[in-house]
Write a protein that holds these residues in place. Structure first.
Motif, PDB file in Angstrom:
ATOM      1  N   VAL A 320    -110.845 -52.246  17.854  1.00  0.00           N
ATOM      2  CA  VAL A 320    -109.932 -51.586  18.804  1.00  0.00           C
ATOM      3  C   VAL A 320    -110.686 -50.975  19.975  1.00  0.00           C
ATOM      4  N   SER A 321    -112.020 -50.969  19.913  1.00  0.00           N
ATOM      5  CA  SER A 321    -112.824 -50.545  21.060  1.00  0.00           C
ATOM      6  C   SER A 321    -113.213 -51.719  21.949  1.00  0.00           C
ATOM      7  N   GLY A 322    -113.339 -52.915  21.364  1.00  0.00           N
ATOM      8  CA  GLY A 322    -113.803 -54.086  22.112  1.00  0.00           C
ATOM      9  C   GLY A 322    -112.728 -54.858  22.830  1.00  0.00           C
ATOM     10  N   PHE A 323    -111.636 -55.156  22.135  1.00  0.00           N
ATOM     11  CA  PHE A 323    -110.591 -55.976  22.747  1.00  0.00           C
ATOM     12  C   PHE A 323    -109.985 -55.352  24.008  1.00  0.00           C
ATOM     13  N   PRO A 324    -109.851 -54.016  24.090  1.00  0.00           N
ATOM     14  CA  PRO A 324    -109.307 -53.440  25.323  1.00  0.00           C
ATOM     15  C   PRO A 324    -110.099 -53.773  26.581  1.00  0.00           C
ATOM     16  N   PHE A 325    -111.416 -54.015  26.453  1.00  0.00           N
ATOM     17  CA  PHE A 325    -112.196 -54.359  27.638  1.00  0.00           C
ATOM     18  C   PHE A 325    -111.895 -55.790  28.107  1.00  0.00           C
ATOM     19  N   ILE A 326    -111.564 -56.675  27.162  1.00  0.00           N
ATOM     20  CA  ILE A 326    -111.093 -58.006  27.601  1.00  0.00           C
ATOM     21  C   ILE A 326    -109.753 -57.845  28.302  1.00  0.00           C
ATOM     22  N   MET A 454    -104.728 -48.562  22.503  1.00  0.00           N
ATOM     23  CA  MET A 454    -106.067 -48.715  23.065  1.00  0.00           C
ATOM     24  C   MET A 454    -106.092 -49.823  24.121  1.00  0.00           C
ATOM     25  N   LEU A 455    -105.437 -50.932  23.806  1.00  0.00           N
ATOM     26  CA  LEU A 455    -105.366 -52.052  24.733  1.00  0.00           C
ATOM     27  C   LEU A 455    -104.704 -51.620  26.039  1.00  0.00           C
ATOM     28  N   THR A 456    -103.700 -50.779  25.914  1.00  0.00           N
ATOM     29  CA  THR A 456    -102.919 -50.340  27.064  1.00  0.00           C
ATOM     30  C   THR A 456    -103.667 -49.314  27.903  1.00  0.00           C
ATOM     31  N   PHE A 457    -104.298 -48.337  27.247  1.00  0.00           N
ATOM     32  CA  PHE A 457    -105.040 -47.314  27.991  1.00  0.00           C
ATOM     33  C   PHE A 457    -106.166 -47.930  28.814  1.00  0.00           C
ATOM     34  N   VAL A 458    -106.973 -48.756  28.164  1.00  0.00           N
ATOM     35  CA  VAL A 458    -108.142 -49.322  28.846  1.00  0.00           C
ATOM     36  C   VAL A 458    -107.753 -50.504  29.725  1.00  0.00           C
ATOM     37  N   GLY A 459    -106.942 -51.413  29.171  1.00  0.00           N
ATOM     38  CA  GLY A 459    -106.614 -52.629  29.902  1.00  0.00           C
ATOM     39  C   GLY A 459    -105.591 -52.431  31.000  1.00  0.00           C
ATOM     40  N   LEU A 460    -104.461 -51.845  30.640  1.00  0.00           N
ATOM     41  CA  LEU A 460    -103.344 -51.774  31.586  1.00  0.00           C
ATOM     42  C   LEU A 460    -103.392 -50.531  32.469  1.00  0.00           C
ATOM     43  N   ALA A 461    -103.756 -49.370  31.892  1.00  0.00           N
ATOM     44  CA  ALA A 461    -103.782 -48.151  32.697  1.00  0.00           C
ATOM     45  C   ALA A 461    -104.986 -48.107  33.626  1.00  0.00           C
ATOM     46  N   LEU A 462    -106.105 -48.700  33.206  1.00  0.00           N
ATOM     47  CA  LEU A 462    -107.311 -48.640  34.025  1.00  0.00           C
ATOM     48  C   LEU A 462    -107.599 -49.926  34.796  1.00  0.00           C
ATOM     49  N   GLY A 463    -107.246 -51.079  34.234  1.00  0.00           N
ATOM     50  CA  GLY A 463    -107.584 -52.351  34.885  1.00  0.00           C
ATOM     51  C   GLY A 463    -107.014 -52.511  36.284  1.00  0.00           C
ATOM     52  N   PRO A 464    -105.696 -52.613  36.443  1.00  0.00           N
ATOM     53  CA  PRO A 464    -105.116 -52.779  37.788  1.00  0.00           C
ATOM     54  C   PRO A 464    -105.429 -51.608  38.715  1.00  0.00           C
ATOM     55  N   LEU A 485    -110.643 -56.725  48.205  1.00  0.00           N
ATOM     56  CA  LEU A 485    -109.986 -57.069  46.947  1.00  0.00           C
ATOM     57  C   LEU A 485    -110.811 -58.080  46.161  1.00  0.00           C
ATOM     58  N   ARG A 486    -111.404 -59.047  46.844  1.00  0.00           N
ATOM     59  CA  ARG A 486    -112.238 -60.051  46.173  1.00  0.00           C
ATOM     60  C   ARG A 486    -113.410 -59.375  45.440  1.00  0.00           C
ATOM     61  N   LEU A 487    -114.116 -58.480  46.142  1.00  0.00           N
ATOM     62  CA  LEU A 487    -115.273 -57.826  45.540  1.00  0.00           C
ATOM     63  C   LEU A 487    -114.850 -56.911  44.389  1.00  0.00           C
ATOM     64  N   ALA A 488    -113.727 -56.212  44.552  1.00  0.00           N
ATOM     65  CA  ALA A 488    -113.239 -55.335  43.482  1.00  0.00           C
ATOM     66  C   ALA A 488    -112.921 -56.133  42.220  1.00  0.00           C
ATOM     67  N   MET A 489    -112.332 -57.309  42.386  1.00  0.00           N
ATOM     68  CA  MET A 489    -112.014 -58.151  41.239  1.00  0.00           C
ATOM     69  C   MET A 489    -113.280 -58.712  40.594  1.00  0.00           C
ATOM     70  N   ALA A 495    -116.376 -55.892  32.828  1.00  0.00           N
ATOM     71  CA  ALA A 495    -115.861 -55.306  31.581  1.00  0.00           C
ATOM     72  C   ALA A 495    -116.051 -56.248  30.394  1.00  0.00           C
ATOM     73  N   LEU A 496    -116.367 -57.508  30.641  1.00  0.00           N
ATOM     74  CA  LEU A 496    -116.586 -58.447  29.541  1.00  0.00           C
ATOM     75  C   LEU A 496    -117.841 -58.092  28.741  1.00  0.00           C
ATOM     76  N   LEU A 497    -118.797 -57.402  29.350  1.00  0.00           N
ATOM     77  CA  LEU A 497    -120.029 -57.043  28.636  1.00  0.00           C
ATOM     78  C   LEU A 497    -119.772 -56.039  27.516  1.00  0.00           C
ATOM     79  N   PRO A 498    -119.152 -54.869  27.774  1.00  0.00           N
ATOM     80  CA  PRO A 498    -118.859 -53.971  26.647  1.00  0.00           C
ATOM     81  C   PRO A 498    -117.910 -54.591  25.630  1.00  0.00           C
TER      82      PRO A 498
END
Length: 528
Positions: A320-326, A454-464, A485-489, A495-498
């Motif tokens: 539950v710590s790893g999948f949220p970064f994907i 966890m997926l939502t906090f890290v992925g959805l709340a922080l990603g976009p 936008l290109r560089l930010a993406m 995030a794939l590393l953690p």
């Protein structure tokens, strides 16, 4: 009569339920993802920034989606799951339609919160139902098929949004001449929200499976499901949670720990508000983190068996710590892809919606379904087989993402984006099947809800939001809004590393934790 009341495991009716629940998930993501293709029009109409549109799509939705997933997960573990899904679908469909009435950033944020609360009812209950309708050896395949609704729904949402926008603009080039002064994005919300009302009626006709039947661990019907849900909800309400904590925990010591956590979260939020200027983002996320801590602290005292099965497992903790970064990459890149093509390649909303919608729907469906099937096949031969699919997904996502963002040719960019859509969701079936396999049937929906949190906090709340904020910072310098936008993406792909590090560690403990599941449950006092 017995067969009618309790359809066979993995039989025809089980497959029918799987298809219906997948369609529910399609509706879930149509209503969620359509904001992506509408982003440029909403920004222009409401006068908001990239970080604010990222907040609307991510944080405003995500925090309440994740937080309400906890009590609704408990309700799914104790009540009739198909009824919970139907009621939630009805509510989020109404909230989506009401988004079409918004005329300000604040109003749209309130409706997005409503969508998040409604959608929180679906997946924990669906995962739990499907775990009872199908045997454990089919679990990654089944959850993969269910999860394909993410990409089918996202694709349809982007396609419909783009089509409606350009059609409405063509019909009413002067907004003042449109019926009731409606803009294209208003109409798009109406169009995708209202059909959910009919879908809710369909879901209510499904049959509820016997809880735990697929593994021979029959769980009796809970006598007071709403009382249990209210107890769970009390652990999430500030101040009220302290009374619950005092009652369930070691008195003043538990409250002192809670107040220390509140202080740390508050100070962190204040610092981040100062650094970014994003008050709503960090108040909302800080609230969500504190509430999640309160829930976990109360769970340790009120249901030590569930707490122990979840957090006592090293596999669970690192999973539950790893999948949220994907998910950070999946949500972040997925949301900003339509604006990226509009800014960088100059395509129209309808073209972006058609091409990216097709990539998401077809590529995502292929990736998540194939990933689930492959994960179950490999699991039969290798204890870590499901994690092998996760690592394949990570290693294919990186070059596909780099290609999509860096190539100048439009068709090549579409091709790379299709590969990204196929590669990035291959892990979904492995993730939820791993989570549910580590706990007992009565705990599955709650464990799924925490995984989703966890997926939502890290992925959805922080990603976009993070990608939008980075884009705003870069655009404030000498960059164009397209290049920023290109560089930010591109930075977001980091995030794939953690993700890889956490999931590699999780895989090292998987075999031991799965083999000791029943022994761990007995040691925690469970009658199994």
């Amino acid at each position: 009569m017995q067969k009618e009341n309790h359809p066979e495991i993995g039989g025809r009716y089980a497959r029918y339920v799987l298809i219906v629940l997948m369609i529910v998930y399609v509706f879930n993501f149509i209503d969620r993802q359509i904001l992506s293709i509408l982003a440029e029009d909403i920004k222009a109409d409401l006068g908001i920034s990239d970080s604010q549109i990222g907040f609307l799509y991510g944080t405003a939705f995500a925090i309440f989606y994740a937080v309400f997933g906890i009590p609704l997960g408990r309700l799914a573990d104790t009540w009739v799951r198909k009824n919970l899904i139907a009621i939630g679908l009805l509510f989020w469909s109404v909230m989506t339609a009401l988004s079409g009435t918004a005329r300000s950033f604040g109003a749209l944020a309130v409706y997005r919160i409503g969508v998040g609360v409604g959608e929180a009812s679906a997946s924990p209950a669906a995962f739990s139902m499907l775990s009872d309708y199908f045997s454990p050896r089919q679990r990654a395949t089944v959850t993969g098929i269910y999860s394909s609704g993410v990409y089918i729904g996202a694709g349809i949402g982007i396609f419909l949004g783009g089509l409606i926008l350009d059609s409405w603009h063509g019909a009413f080039p002067d907004p003042t001449s449109s019926p009731l002064g409606l803009k294209g994005w208003h109409v798009a919300f109406f169009a995708v929200g209202l059909p959910g009302l009919l879908m809710a009626a369909w879901v209510s006709t499904l049959k509820e499976p016997i809880r735990g039947i697929s593994e021979g661990l029959i769980t009796e019907q809970h006598p007071t499901p709403f009382r249990e849900t209210w107890k769970e909800l009390q652990t999430l309400i500030p101040l009220v949670n302290l009374f619950s904590l005092y009652r369930n925990g070691p008195g003043a010591k538990a409250i002192a720990i809670n107040l220390v956590a509140l202080t740390v979260v508050t100070l962190t939020a204040i610092i981040l508000i100062y650094l970014t200027g994003s008050t709503a983002q960090w108040i909302a996320l800080g609230f969500g983190v504190y509430v999640a801590f309160c829930w976990a602290q109360n769970l340790a005292y009120s249901d030590p068996a569930t707490f122990g099965m979840m957090f006592g497992s090293k596999t669970f903790r690192f999973t539950v710590s790893g999948f949220p970064f994907i998910a950070f990459v999946t949500y972040g890149i997925g949301f900003w892809a339509p604006p990226f093509f509009q800014r960088v390649h100059g395509v129209s909303a309808s073209e972006a919606g058609t091409m990216l919608g097709l990539c998401m729907a077809v590529g995502g469906w292929l990736g998540v379904t194939f990933g689930g099937v492959l994960a179950d096949k490999l699991k039969e031969r290798y204890p870590k087989g499901r994690f092998y699919v996760v690592f394949i997904s990570i290693f294919l996502t990186l070059p596909a993402g780099l290609g999509f963002l860096l190539v100048d040719n439009l068709n090549s960019a579409y091709a790379c984006y299709f590969l990204l859509c196929a590669a990035s969701p291959m892990w979904l079936g492995s993730a939820i099947s791993t989570v549910t396999d580590l706990v007992l049937p009565r705990m599955r929906a709650l464990a799924s809800a925490f995984y989703i949190l966890m997926l939502t906090f890290v992925g959805l709340a922080l990603g976009p939001y993070s990608i939008g904020l980075t884009s705003d910072w870069l655009a404030a310098g000498s960059m164009t809004d397209a290049e920023s936008l290109r560089l930010a993406m591109l930075l977001g792909l980091g995030a794939l590393l953690p993700a890889f590090i956490n999931l590699f560690i999780a895989s090292q403990f998987l075999e031991e934790d799965e083999a000791s599941r029943l022994d761990r449950a007995r040691a925690l006092g469970e009658p199994v």
